[in-house]
Scaffold this motif. Structure first.
Motif, PDB file in Angstrom:
ATOM      1  N   PRO A 116       7.212   0.337   4.976  1.00 45.22           N
ATOM      2  CA  PRO A 116       7.586   1.017   3.734  1.00 45.22           C
ATOM      3  C   PRO A 116       8.495   0.180   2.831  1.00 45.22           C
ATOM      4  N   ALA A 117       9.432  -0.555   3.399  1.00 47.09           N
ATOM      5  CA  ALA A 117      10.309  -1.394   2.579  1.00 47.09           C
ATOM      6  C   ALA A 117       9.500  -2.475   1.867  1.00 47.09           C
ATOM      7  N   LEU A 118       8.544  -3.074   2.565  1.00 48.66           N
ATOM      8  CA  LEU A 118       7.700  -4.098   1.942  1.00 48.66           C
ATOM      9  C   LEU A 118       6.807  -3.480   0.867  1.00 48.66           C
ATOM     10  N   MET A 119       6.243  -2.293   1.133  1.00 50.26           N
ATOM     11  CA  MET A 119       5.386  -1.639   0.135  1.00 50.26           C
ATOM     12  C   MET A 119       6.200  -1.249  -1.096  1.00 50.26           C
ATOM     13  N   ASP A 120       7.421  -0.777  -0.893  1.00 45.55           N
ATOM     14  CA  ASP A 120       8.274  -0.463  -2.051  1.00 45.55           C
ATOM     15  C   ASP A 120       8.496  -1.714  -2.893  1.00 45.55           C
ATOM     16  N   TRP A 121       8.716  -2.864  -2.225  1.00 44.61           N
ATOM     17  CA  TRP A 121       8.884  -4.119  -2.956  1.00 44.61           C
ATOM     18  C   TRP A 121       7.614  -4.467  -3.735  1.00 44.61           C
ATOM     19  N   VAL A 122       6.447  -4.318  -3.097  1.00 46.84           N
ATOM     20  CA  VAL A 122       5.169  -4.630  -3.747  1.00 46.84           C
ATOM     21  C   VAL A 122       5.030  -3.822  -5.037  1.00 46.84           C
ATOM     22  N   ILE A 123       5.266  -2.529  -4.944  1.00 43.58           N
ATOM     23  CA  ILE A 123       5.114  -1.657  -6.113  1.00 43.58           C
ATOM     24  C   ILE A 123       6.141  -2.017  -7.187  1.00 43.58           C
ATOM     25  N   ASP A 124       7.378  -2.241  -6.786  1.00 45.96           N
ATOM     26  CA  ASP A 124       8.410  -2.630  -7.744  1.00 45.96           C
ATOM     27  C   ASP A 124       8.081  -3.959  -8.417  1.00 45.96           C
ATOM     28  N   ALA A 125       7.607  -4.931  -7.645  1.00 42.23           N
ATOM     29  CA  ALA A 125       7.256  -6.241  -8.198  1.00 42.23           C
ATOM     30  C   ALA A 125       6.089  -6.126  -9.168  1.00 42.23           C
ATOM     31  N   ALA A 126       5.102  -5.301  -8.830  1.00 40.66           N
ATOM     32  CA  ALA A 126       3.956  -5.097  -9.716  1.00 40.66           C
ATOM     33  C   ALA A 126       4.413  -4.460 -11.033  1.00 40.66           C
ATOM     34  N   HIS A 127       5.251  -3.435 -10.938  1.00 43.25           N
ATOM     35  CA  HIS A 127       5.797  -2.799 -12.145  1.00 43.25           C
ATOM     36  C   HIS A 127       6.557  -3.804 -12.995  1.00 43.25           C
ATOM     37  N   ALA A 128       7.430  -4.575 -12.359  1.00 43.12           N
ATOM     38  CA  ALA A 128       8.267  -5.538 -13.081  1.00 43.12           C
ATOM     39  C   ALA A 128       7.431  -6.594 -13.791  1.00 43.12           C
ATOM     40  N   ASP A 129       6.234  -6.868 -13.248  1.00 44.32           N
ATOM     41  CA  ASP A 129       5.346  -7.868 -13.833  1.00 44.32           C
ATOM     42  C   ASP A 129       4.386  -7.253 -14.857  1.00 44.32           C
ATOM     43  N   GLY A 130       4.554  -5.968 -15.151  1.00 40.12           N
ATOM     44  CA  GLY A 130       3.712  -5.310 -16.149  1.00 40.12           C
ATOM     45  C   GLY A 130       2.321  -4.955 -15.660  1.00 40.12           C
ATOM     46  N   ARG A 131       2.146  -4.866 -14.367  1.00 33.27           N
ATOM     47  CA  ARG A 131       0.828  -4.535 -13.806  1.00 33.27           C
ATOM     48  C   ARG A 131       0.540  -3.043 -13.947  1.00 33.27           C
ATOM     49  N   THR A 132      -0.747  -2.712 -14.096  1.00 32.84           N
ATOM     50  CA  THR A 132      -1.135  -1.307 -14.256  1.00 32.84           C
ATOM     51  C   THR A 132      -1.866  -0.761 -13.046  1.00 32.84           C
ATOM     52  N   GLU A 133      -2.310  -1.636 -12.173  1.00 33.39           N
ATOM     53  CA  GLU A 133      -2.943  -1.169 -10.946  1.00 33.39           C
ATOM     54  C   GLU A 133      -2.773  -2.191  -9.840  1.00 33.39           C
ATOM     55  N   LEU A 134      -2.756  -1.649  -8.632  1.00 33.09           N
ATOM     56  CA  LEU A 134      -2.588  -2.441  -7.426  1.00 33.09           C
ATOM     57  C   LEU A 134      -3.795  -2.151  -6.550  1.00 33.09           C
ATOM     58  N   VAL A 135      -4.493  -3.194  -6.110  1.00 30.95           N
ATOM     59  CA  VAL A 135      -5.682  -2.993  -5.272  1.00 30.95           C
ATOM     60  C   VAL A 135      -5.515  -3.741  -3.954  1.00 30.95           C
ATOM     61  N   LEU A 136      -6.234  -3.274  -2.958  1.00 28.43           N
ATOM     62  CA  LEU A 136      -6.207  -3.886  -1.633  1.00 28.43           C
ATOM     63  C   LEU A 136      -7.486  -3.542  -0.911  1.00 28.43           C
ATOM     64  N   SER A 137      -7.737  -4.236   0.197  1.00 28.23           N
ATOM     65  CA  SER A 137      -8.843  -3.841   1.069  1.00 28.23           C
ATOM     66  C   SER A 137      -8.269  -3.575   2.450  1.00 28.23           C
ATOM     67  N   VAL A 138      -8.913  -2.648   3.145  1.00 26.30           N
ATOM     68  CA  VAL A 138      -8.462  -2.255   4.472  1.00 26.30           C
ATOM     69  C   VAL A 138      -9.691  -1.986   5.335  1.00 26.30           C
ATOM     70  N   TYR A 139      -9.621  -2.414   6.569  1.00 24.98           N
ATOM     71  CA  TYR A 139     -10.721  -2.221   7.516  1.00 24.98           C
ATOM     72  C   TYR A 139     -10.979  -0.725   7.682  1.00 24.98           C
ATOM     73  N   VAL A 140     -12.245  -0.343   7.608  1.00 21.32           N
ATOM     74  CA  VAL A 140     -12.641   1.060   7.604  1.00 21.32           C
ATOM     75  C   VAL A 140     -12.109   1.839   8.808  1.00 21.32           C
ATOM     76  N   ASP A 141     -11.961   1.190   9.966  1.00 20.04           N
ATOM     77  CA  ASP A 141     -11.486   1.875  11.164  1.00 20.04           C
ATOM     78  C   ASP A 141      -9.984   1.722  11.405  1.00 20.04           C
ATOM     79  N   ASN A 142      -9.258   1.171  10.447  1.00 26.51           N
ATOM     80  CA  ASN A 142      -7.811   1.028  10.584  1.00 26.51           C
ATOM     81  C   ASN A 142      -7.141   2.284  10.013  1.00 26.51           C
ATOM     82  N   ALA A 143      -7.269   3.371  10.762  1.00 25.48           N
ATOM     83  CA  ALA A 143      -6.793   4.678  10.296  1.00 25.48           C
ATOM     84  C   ALA A 143      -5.299   4.664   9.998  1.00 25.48           C
ATOM     85  N   ARG A 144      -4.515   3.971  10.794  1.00 29.01           N
ATOM     86  CA  ARG A 144      -3.065   3.924  10.577  1.00 29.01           C
ATOM     87  C   ARG A 144      -2.749   3.335   9.199  1.00 29.01           C
TER      88      ARG A 144
END
Length: 178
Positions: A116-144
């Protein structure tokens, strides 16, 4: 006040090129611990070398298009990291989109707040850089991981074939509108 016995304090900082070898080793270990049994050894070895070998993550620490944040324990060892940079998925993406390429946390730190601390940083950094969306890929069976991203408001928007060596994996592309 001293740390209670057995409690590790985590600090966060931007990665530097000198972190390359340790960061790569942590990433290889984390990926292998989570997914290693899914692949033939030669496919896993190829992926780990391409992604975390000398020309992968360690080299990217010097590329200005990537930003990497590390979580370090009391002894200075890397226990997690997040890497953001240009969107690498095929297709048309707005210039204001950014990709979360990796968010890895060492297994013994799961549930300790590092993710969560790293994800909060990611979102804050994206906002600070003027980004409007954040995308990622995740393995379909990685439920966690999928549940983790959904808690932040990410929604599935498509599928992506993620190659591990010669083995195609079924990943989901998720997006968070910022």
């Amino acid at each position: 006040m001293a740390n209670p016995v057995g409690v590790c304090m985590i600090a966060y900082r931007d990665a530097v090129p000198a972190d390359g070898a340790e960061l790569a080793a942590m990433a290889k270990r984390s990926f292998t611990d989570t997914f290693g049994t899914l692949y033939r050894p030669e496919d896993l070895a190829t992926f780990l070398d391409q992604t975390f070998g000398a020309t992968g993550l360690p080299a990217q620490l010097s590329y200005p298009v990537y930003t990497v944040r590390v979580a370090v324990d009391d002894a200075g060892g890397i226990v997690g990291f997040a890497k953001i940079g240009p969107v690498a998925f095929p297709g048309e993406w707005p210039e204001t989109a950014i990709e979360l390429h990796q968010l890895y946390v060492r297994g013994d730190q799961h549930g300790a707040g590092v993710g969560p601390a790293l994800m909060d940083w990611v979102i804050d950094a994206a906002h600070a850089d003027g980004r409007t969306e954040l995308v990622l890929s995740v393995y379909v069976d990685n439920a966690r991981a999928i549940r983790f991203y959904q808690r932040y408001g990410f929604v599935e928007i498509g599928r992506y074939v993620f190659m591990v060596g010669e083995q195609p994996d079924d990943d989901r592309i998720m997006r968070l509108v910022l």
